[in-house]
Design an enzyme around this catalytic site. Structure first.
Site, mmCIF file in Angstrom:
data_model
loop_
_atom_site.group_PDB
_atom_site.id
_atom_site.type_symbol
_atom_site.label_atom_id
_atom_site.label_comp_id
_atom_site.label_asym_id
_atom_site.label_seq_id
_atom_site.Cartn_x
_atom_site.Cartn_y
_atom_site.Cartn_z
ATOM 1 N N LYS A 22 36.922 42.369 44.769
ATOM 2 C CA LYS A 22 36.711 40.891 45.089
ATOM 3 C C LYS A 22 37.920 40.617 43.841
ATOM 4 O O LYS A 22 38.557 39.651 44.037
ATOM 5 C CB LYS A 22 35.666 40.385 45.470
ATOM 6 N N ASN A 23 36.796 40.874 42.931
ATOM 7 C CA ASN A 23 37.842 40.365 41.381
ATOM 8 C C ASN A 23 39.287 41.222 41.307
ATOM 9 O O ASN A 23 40.464 40.255 40.289
ATOM 10 C CB ASN A 23 36.651 40.481 40.698
ATOM 11 N N CYS A 118 31.492 29.332 41.929
ATOM 12 C CA CYS A 118 29.452 29.676 41.607
ATOM 13 C C CYS A 118 29.133 28.860 40.698
ATOM 14 O O CYS A 118 29.704 27.792 39.907
ATOM 15 C CB CYS A 118 29.317 31.236 41.889
ATOM 16 N N ARG A 123 32.006 25.733 33.908
ATOM 17 C CA ARG A 123 33.243 26.380 33.705
ATOM 18 C C ARG A 123 34.503 26.165 33.576
ATOM 19 O O ARG A 123 35.353 25.755 34.505
ATOM 20 C CB ARG A 123 33.068 27.664 34.742
ATOM 21 N N ASP A 306 28.388 39.552 36.230
ATOM 22 C CA ASP A 306 27.885 39.692 36.866
ATOM 23 C C ASP A 306 26.724 40.787 37.252
ATOM 24 O O ASP A 306 26.598 40.565 39.278
ATOM 25 C CB ASP A 306 29.350 40.464 37.964
ATOM 26 N N ARG A 398 30.184 36.249 50.299
ATOM 27 C CA ARG A 398 31.673 35.205 49.828
ATOM 28 C C ARG A 398 32.434 36.858 49.375
ATOM 29 O O ARG A 398 33.483 36.907 48.604
ATOM 30 C CB ARG A 398 31.275 34.134 47.893
HETATM 31 C C1 UD1 Z 1 36.015 36.980 36.185
HETATM 32 C C2 UD1 Z 1 34.743 36.287 37.272
HETATM 33 C C3 UD1 Z 1 34.038 36.801 37.522
HETATM 34 C C4 UD1 Z 1 32.958 36.826 36.158
HETATM 35 C C5 UD1 Z 1 33.647 36.481 34.718
HETATM 36 C C6 UD1 Z 1 33.257 37.148 33.506
HETATM 37 C C7 UD1 Z 1 37.382 37.038 38.785
HETATM 38 C C8 UD1 Z 1 37.228 36.306 40.009
HETATM 39 N N1 UD1 Z 1 35.652 35.953 38.490
HETATM 40 O O1 UD1 Z 1 35.424 35.106 36.600
HETATM 41 O O2 UD1 Z 1 33.019 37.590 38.936
HETATM 42 O O3 UD1 Z 1 31.936 36.523 36.445
HETATM 43 O O4 UD1 Z 1 35.013 37.031 35.285
HETATM 44 O O5 UD1 Z 1 33.381 38.252 33.975
HETATM 45 O O6 UD1 Z 1 37.749 37.294 38.534
HETATM 46 N N2 UD1 Z 1 35.890 29.902 29.613
HETATM 47 C C9 UD1 Z 1 36.693 28.996 28.713
HETATM 48 N N3 UD1 Z 1 37.704 28.424 29.076
HETATM 49 C C10 UD1 Z 1 38.955 28.635 30.357
HETATM 50 C C11 UD1 Z 1 38.589 29.976 30.690
HETATM 51 C C12 UD1 Z 1 36.602 30.254 30.510
HETATM 52 O O7 UD1 Z 1 35.638 28.251 28.449
HETATM 53 O O8 UD1 Z 1 39.470 28.521 30.077
HETATM 54 C C13 UD1 Z 1 34.752 30.610 29.134
HETATM 55 C C14 UD1 Z 1 34.171 30.313 31.150
HETATM 56 O O9 UD1 Z 1 33.347 29.030 31.031
HETATM 57 C C15 UD1 Z 1 33.492 31.414 30.044
HETATM 58 C C16 UD1 Z 1 33.803 32.523 29.836
HETATM 59 O O10 UD1 Z 1 35.341 32.091 29.250
HETATM 60 O O11 UD1 Z 1 32.353 31.126 29.561
HETATM 61 C C17 UD1 Z 1 34.034 34.203 30.821
HETATM 62 O O12 UD1 Z 1 34.879 33.190 31.635
HETATM 63 P P1 UD1 Z 1 35.929 34.124 32.546
HETATM 64 O O13 UD1 Z 1 36.689 35.158 31.845
HETATM 65 O O14 UD1 Z 1 36.958 33.054 32.338
HETATM 66 O O15 UD1 Z 1 35.587 33.949 33.656
HETATM 67 P P2 UD1 Z 1 36.654 33.770 35.205
HETATM 68 O O16 UD1 Z 1 37.732 34.460 35.098
HETATM 69 O O17 UD1 Z 1 36.738 32.651 35.864
#
Ligand code: UD1
Length: 430
Positions: A22-23, A118, A123, A306, A398
């Site tokens: 998915k990711n 989720c 986030r 995850d 999902r």
């Molecule tokens: C992706 C994955 C999700 C997984 C996560 C962490 C996809 C579609 N989803 O989510 O399944 O759980 O990586 O491995 O690939 N953060 C900030 N600012 C930002 C972006 C992120 O503070 O602009 C923080 C988030 O709040 C979180 C951390 O960084 O605490 C990790 O988030 P991130 O790696 O961005 O996760 P996703 O890309 O949303």
């Protein structure tokens, strides 16, 4: 609302073939926007999950032609011109934000709202914004909408404050068409980042370094079509691995890349799991599980957040005590309170969960609070004594293709029951 009804004490036996991740699929579908040729992008190993259908609807709303059948997708973006995504679609999943980078690169403008996703704590998307601004985008918020524009993007040197998976991907997709060179430091190293790099390079991009801390991108004038096979889903694979361990069964996972699960296999072995690895499969055999000192969730190659919820189920049924520290997300322990209904002994303090192992869980009525929490509750139900009802199955759909059917094939006693609104919900998804 649909729910799963599970009769516990299942002993899962057999093999599962793991489909595409998915990711990986979500950013790669978003990246298809960058194809300005008339040719179709062909994607293989695409899982039939709700998030795929949502991303398909988003792409269609932008004017792309998307055809999906039997895990294969073709996408034509030759005639796209819409740069705005409706609030309704943005809210359906977090990954809708992936369109910002490619739309800016292709059309020079984008209009979105804050994404949904989720409920696992705040986030923010500040890292996406900061990076896009560094590439020359002007971003402003007005009446709940986010507008970004850039007549053209220009290469830059960007240091991420945290190796965010989504921000790394968004910036890669923006920088491929920027003028000059971009260097992204402190990026995420997940296998899905490498998959995106390989896909974009297949379209004609010049990207090096995915899988390390630094990614270097040389901008090109345009990108074309390509055919690409998505990597297998390591999180789905990990879910089945843990399901095998908690039910005392024997499951062969096929079609996977075992090295993507190194941290998970290592921690499960530490907990006593009997796992055999081969080049493209993993076999979990009947195991006697014991507690482990600490599981820290970390960016790849650390233990994935995850799989934190499924791992919690395993440790709940271990001999001895364990601790889980959730370092990625602020509020990702909601499943602990559902597991308590099944008589799990878990004490949560902030980002730490203290687990006292027990020899059995008892069936109960629980709710899937998010995608992976839902999968964890299903696993718990399969292992528990008596009947478990898991509500809000839509969260699980999902990210897992026909989870209950795969589990039935392994001998799991699980069935899906449609609620009053079940039919309407399916129609909305399709
Ligand atoms: C992706 C994955 C999700 C997984 C996560 C962490 C996809 C579609 N989803 O989510 O399944 O759980 O990586 O491995 O690939 N953060 C900030 N600012 C930002 C972006 C992120 O503070 O602009 C923080 C988030 O709040 C979180 C951390 O960084 O605490 C990790 O988030 P991130 O790696 O961005 O996760 P996703 O890309 O949303």
């Amino acid at each position: 609302m649909e729910r799963f009804i599970i009769e516990g004490r299942s002993n899962l036996q057999g093999s599962v073939f793991i489909k595409g991740a998915k990711n990986s699929m979500l950013p790669i579908m978003a990246a298809s926007v960058l194809n300005s040729s008339d040719g179709d992008i062909k994607l293989f190993n695409i899982p039939d999950i709700v998030d795929m259908h949502v991303m398909k609807r988003i792409l269609e709303s932008l004017g792309l032609k998307v055809i999906y059948s039997q895990n294969t997708m073709s996408i034509n973006s030759g005639k796209m011109d819409n740069y705005a995504i409706s609030d309704e679609l943005m809210r359906e999943m977090r990954s809708s934000i992936f369109l910002m980078g490619p739309l800016l690169a292709r059309l020079g403008k984008v209009k979105v709202t804050y994404p949904g996703g989720c409920s696992i704590g705040p986030r923010p998307i500040d890292l996406h914004f900061k990076g896009l601004e560094a590439l020359g985008a002007e971003i402003r918020e007005e009446n709940g909408f986010i507008f970004a524009r850039a007549p053209y993007l220009k290469g830059a040197e960007i240091h991420l404050d945290f190796p965010s998976v989504g921000a790394t991907e968004n910036l890669m997709m923006a920088a491929v068409l920027a003028k000059g060179k971009t260097v992204l430091h402190n990026v995420a190293k997940e296998p899905e980042i490498i998959d995106l790099q390989n896909f974009l390079n297949g379209m004609g991009a010049i990207i090096r370094g995915a899988g390390t801390e630094t990614i270097r991108i040389t901008g090109v004038d345009g990108l074309g079509s390509c055919s690409y096979r998505i990597i297998p889903d390591r999180i789905v694979a990990g879910t089945f691995l843990i399901a095998g361990a908690v039910t005392g069964g024997e499951i062969l996972l096929q079609g996977i890349i075992p090295s993507h699960l190194d941290a998970v296999v290592a921690k499960m072995r530490e907990a006593g799991a009997n796992i055999e690895t081969s080049e493209d499969s993993l076999l979990i055999r009947k195991s006697k599980i014991k507690g482990v000192e600490t599981v820290y969730t970390l960016p790849y190659p650390g233990f994935p957040t995850d799989l934190q919820a499924p791992m919690m189920v395993l440790l709940t049924l271990a001999g001895g005590n364990s601790t889980i520290v959730e370092s990625i997300f602020e509020a990702r322990f909601k499943h602990a309170f559902e597991l308590q209904r099944m008589k799990a002994q878990i004490h949560v303090e902030g980002r730490k969960a203290f687990i006292r192992g027990t020899d059995k869980l008892l069936g109960a009525e629980v709710a899937a609070t998010d995608l992976r929490a839902g999968a964890a509750l299903v696993i718990a139900g399969l292992a528990a004594e008596g009947r478990t009802i898991v509500h809000d199955v839509r969260h699980i759909d999902r990210g897992y293709e026909n989870l209950e059917i795969e589990l039935q094939k392994l001998g799991g006693k699980i069935s899906r029951v449609k609620g009053i609104h079940g039919q309407q919900q399916k129609a909305a998804i399709g």
